[in-house]
Design an enzyme around this catalytic site. Sequence first.
Site, PDB file in Angstrom:
ATOM      1  N   LYS A  62      38.949  37.381  38.247  1.00  0.00           N
ATOM      2  CA  LYS A  62      38.536  38.387  37.271  1.00  0.00           C
ATOM      3  C   LYS A  62      38.404  37.757  35.890  1.00  0.00           C
ATOM      4  CE  LYS A  62      39.821  43.149  35.984  1.00  0.00           C
ATOM      5  NZ  LYS A  62      40.804  44.229  36.274  1.00  0.00           N
ATOM      6  N   SER A 138      39.126  48.478  37.466  1.00  0.00           N
ATOM      7  CA  SER A 138      38.226  47.671  36.650  1.00  0.00           C
ATOM      8  C   SER A 138      37.802  46.357  37.322  1.00  0.00           C
ATOM      9  CB  SER A 138      38.895  47.329  35.310  1.00  0.00           C
ATOM     10  OG  SER A 138      40.091  46.586  35.499  1.00  0.00           O
ATOM     11  N   SER A 162      43.358  49.407  39.122  1.00  0.00           N
ATOM     12  CA  SER A 162      42.198  48.525  38.979  1.00  0.00           C
ATOM     13  C   SER A 162      42.015  47.511  40.086  1.00  0.00           C
ATOM     14  CB  SER A 162      42.254  47.796  37.630  1.00  0.00           C
ATOM     15  OG  SER A 162      41.961  48.683  36.580  1.00  0.00           O
TER      16      SER A 162
END
Length: 426
Positions: A62, A138, A162
Amino acid sequence: MASQNFPWSAQTARQRAVDAFDRLQSRPAEHAAIYTKAFDPADQDLHGDPAHPLSGALISVKALFDVKGEVTTAGADVLRACEPAQEDAPAIANLRAAGAVFTGLTNMSEFAYSGLGLNPHFGTPENAVFPGCAPGGSTSGGAVSVARGLADIAIGSDTGGSLRIPAAFNGLVGFKPTQASVSLQGGCPLSDTLDSFGPMSRSVAACELAWQVMAGRDVLPVKPRLSRFIVPENFGFNEMDPAIRKGFERVVRSLQSGGADIERRKLACIEPYDQIPPWHFTSVESRAHYENFFVNQASHMDPRVHARMGRADEISAVTYRQSLNRRKAFVKVFAEELGDALLLLPTTPILPPALARLEDDAVFNSLNLLALRNPSLANIADGCSIALPFVDGGLVLSAMLIGPNGHDHQLLACAKHIEPLLADMT
């Protein structure tokens, strides 16, 4: 844990990495916005320790993690001009040392501040299972990278779901460990109180392995073991899509047929939980980290993220401290009420919404809150949680387990036990 239990090895790492990179280059439209930067295997040292069970695994990272030599954007346009990271975040360094092959930095909601995964700066990756729908956030690009076979494991963060929301939306396993188990150093924070770092993959075993390596623990897989379950009658089941309710009830029946002890009852701790708004932590703490950008570069931020950060102005320092105090007390009563049981509930009450619907701010805000509602409980409880995929009526759905602080091994053991039961439901 033998490496042949997984689809990777040190010997096949280079060819698999090249194949994945070639797919990205040859079909850019199909893989648009999954990565903010894909790594060319030709630029990497792919000679990992063949004895380590993680060696050769293709891992996406990420974009909020520091990776040496790369700019850490956290999905934010305002961070593009920052200097490259001088060293890996500790969790990333541990993965690299174990022989992980990094496929690139994956897209995400700006500053990790959304449960649906949209990004106006780097684009929004399309859901791999529900075409034309939100990927979940996310950790949006991370989930899609695994679901599309570009990575074996995605490393992400989880502040209110997330990891687990995008895992649920894309048919994956998503593991949010107890916060203290993995160092948060070297990662762009959203909420110091609620952030956790963890993995997504196609199996519980792969998530367990990645977590142990990220945390710097010995690689010692737990044996599958069933736990008692509590299905809360006063949390997580209102405003639910009928298909999700139907699928969840089928999960309950399947687990009961497999010998599971499942109790349905109201949780006393939900009453104090309702007095702890998660946005108190995310708005105030994100502003503490990104106040300069909030004030001086508002036009370069996602307006929805900027608006959520702006809610910090609605509460006083005293109110924020009171929320911290209530949260600390809740962590204790939650663990006491669960005891040796795990919560069992749907990961989200909604199916992935169509991207076209999310153009309307009111619809986006409503569905974003619904997507975050169930998984946020684990973050407020400072607990551990895992999302597990299953199929019902042709739909890819997800069930979630939540355990108290520090019960990660129990959670993983139980997830391993029920994983094949859920797979048999297809």
